[in-house]
Design a protein around this motif. Structure first.
Motif: not given
Length: 533
Positions: A151, A459, A508
């Motif tokens: 990420a 994310v 996410a």
DNA sequence: ACAGACTGCGCC
DNA sequence: AAAGGGCGCAGTCTGT
């Protein structure tokens, strides 16, 4: 890959064990774009590498950023703040003394100006390959940290692309806003008319000249009028009954606009209809981004009307609703708190919480619920905060336990970690002094939530960027601010893009927390101007 | 004259 | 209303 700005791009294929699987080749932009069609995971030194690629017109699908990842790994290994540049990482691998990180290069600076920087060309490429392999070995045993590394790298990609694309900014609208508030743009460094008028009003109210930009002078002026003030903060002034207060407050607000986002800012930062801040990924210890120059993360509401979609295009403005309490609920596995947050896309967590804590009809219930949650997350102790926090603890012990354990760790001088493993800085000498220990407890209490919220947002960004990329870019990411994203693209794709934001958010949430009842709404509104509700 | 600390306020 | 966490920036003030 290694890219010197303007120089050749050096590339080398790696095998499944992350070892070189072929010779070093020089490649041009067209060849790199072609190679990316297979969606390889590019490995490079730093976001700067991608900046050089973007300048050459190359966009990639995904990447591993060695220097961004090294900083995470160094901190996770208990060496927070140790050098994480390629040269230092390479030296550590070789058992040699670490070199300090070179200072960040200015944008137009030629590479290699600092002799201590990593060697250029093939040697740099070899160092990137070696450090990457070592990082992958470390990450293989830690799936959460591996997700964070992915990420963080994606964050570097997004940050550079947003900088390259720029935030659409209408200088004429900005100029109109300034002129309406301050009067016509003054020549040179003169005070704008409205500020000069207010300064004269202030002088008249005190009966003598007082520089409103000097807190010390203002304090003395009030002192002579019989008001001993602790500071000249606006909330202090608001309680004072004196004719200078009104023009002073007006002056402060407008002076702020003039100095921070006035004509000088406009001339410096907006070119060809775009504001291009430099984002610093992981620039805050919690993993939030910082910016260098331009104050991009503090764009005041007063000038947001200048952020306008190009003709035929729209902006999608999407921010996560009450992100931090929802993150806390997920971290703690506190299903009761998750349910209080509701499951509807536009649910209001604080209203739900007020219902749980005080029943449906209590006056100011929502405000009290919000205060209780903020007390838990920030460590506030004043006023009624303690009472409300106690109530919160009784109903949601799991969630409160998470932050209180973090606070105790901080007070005891221990480090804490985010959900994915971002590591807090260690205690400093002197932090055992009670007042300092409590302050550190508040910091670590907030760190676990803020850092986990930051990695959730990271994310989301990675997922959203990948989805947009795969869909042929119906819109581009043009701004990101902690829990808010702005997209810009053709009007007919805007609703789709807004839906993709919520999809990315849901993905996410699952990536971080797996099967959780927590839902994080990220409603997107399709607008022409950032100022539109 | 210049550097760093301090103040105050914008954003999350 | 005020005060808890994290920042960046501009202006003043202070020390050298």
């Amino acid at each position: 890959m290694h890219a010197d700005p303007g120089g050749p791009f050096l590339i080398q294929r790696l095998d499944d064990a992350d070892a070189p699987a072929g010779p070093v080749n020089a490649a041009g932009p067209a060849q790199l774009s072609l190679l990316d069609d297979d969606a390889p995971r590019w490995v490079w030194r730093s976001p700067r590498t991608y900046r050089a690629l973007l300048a050459a017109g190359v966009r990639v699908t995904r990447a591993h950023d060695v220097e961004l990842v090294e900083r995470l790994l160094v901190a996770a290994a208990g060496r927070f703040g140790a050098p994480h540049g390629l040269a230092a990482a390479s030296a550590r691998l070789a058992g040699l003394p670490e070199e300090p990180d070179p200072p960040p290069e200015a944008d137009d600076e030629p590479p290699g100006l600092f002799p201590s920087a990593a060697p250029a060309g093939p040697e740099t490429l070899a160092a990137v390959v070696a450090v990457h392999a070592a990082q992958r070995r470390t990450l293989a045993g830690n799936p959460r940290l591996a997700l964070l590394a992915t990420a963080e790298s994606a964050g570097g990609v997004v940050a550079e692309e947003m900088r390259a694309d720029g935030l659409p900014w209408d200088a004429d609208v900005h100029d109109d806003l300034l002129t309406t508030a301050l009067g016509p743009r003054p020549a040179g460094y003169a005070r704008p008319r409205r500020l000069a008028e207010l300064a004269a009003d202030i002088d008249a109210a005190f009966g003598r000249p007082v520089n409103p930009d000097s807190p010390a002078e203002v304090l003395r002026a009030f002192g002579r009028s019989g008001f001993e003030l602790p500071s000249t903060r606006s909330w202090v002034l608001k309680k004072v009954d004196h004719p200078a207060v009104a023009p002073l407050l007006a002056y402060k607000e407008l002076a702020r606009l003039h100095t921070a986002h006035g004509w000088a800012w406009l001339r410096t930062w907006v070119h060809d209809g775009r504001f291009r801040p430099e984002y610093v990924v992981g620039g805050v210890v919690s993993g939030r981004w910082a910016t260098r120059g331009g104050g991009a993360l503090q764009i005041p509401r007063a000038v947001r009307g200048a952020v306008r979609a190009d003709p035929g295009n729209r902006l999608v403005v999407a921010d996560a609703a009450q992100l931090e309490p929802r993150i806390l609920a997920a971290m703690a596995g506190d299903d009761a708190l998750a349910r209080a947050g509701g499951r509807e896309p536009d649910s209001d967590l604080y209203a739900g919480l007020a219902h749980e804590l005080f029943g449906g009809s209590a006056p100011d219930g929502r405000a009290k619920a919000k205060l209780a949650v903020l007390s838990a997350i920030y460590g506030q102790t004043s006023g009624d905060a303690g009472v409300h926090l106690a109530l919160l603890r009784r109903r949601f012990p799991a969630a409160v336990d998470v932050v209180e354990a973090a606070a105790r760790a901080g007070e005891d001088g221990r480090i804490v970690r985010s959900w994915l493993g971002r590591t807090s800085p260690p205690a400093a000498p002197g932090d055992e002094v009670p007042a300092r220990a409590r302050a550190r407890g508040r910091f670590t209490r907030n760190f676990v939530v803020q850092a986990t919220a930051a990695e959730w947002a990271l994310v989301l960004l990675a997922e959203l960027r990948a989805a947009l990329h795969a869909a042929g870019d119906p819109a581009r990411l043009v701004f990101f601010q902690h829990d808010e994203v702005l997209l810009h693209g053709p009007a007919d794709g805007a609703e789709l893009a807004a839906a993709m934001v919520q999809d990315a958010a849901d993905t996410a949430t699952r990536r971080l927390f797996g099967d959780t009842p927590v839902r994080i709404p990220v409603p997107g509104r399709v607008v022409t101007s950032y100022a539109e509700k």
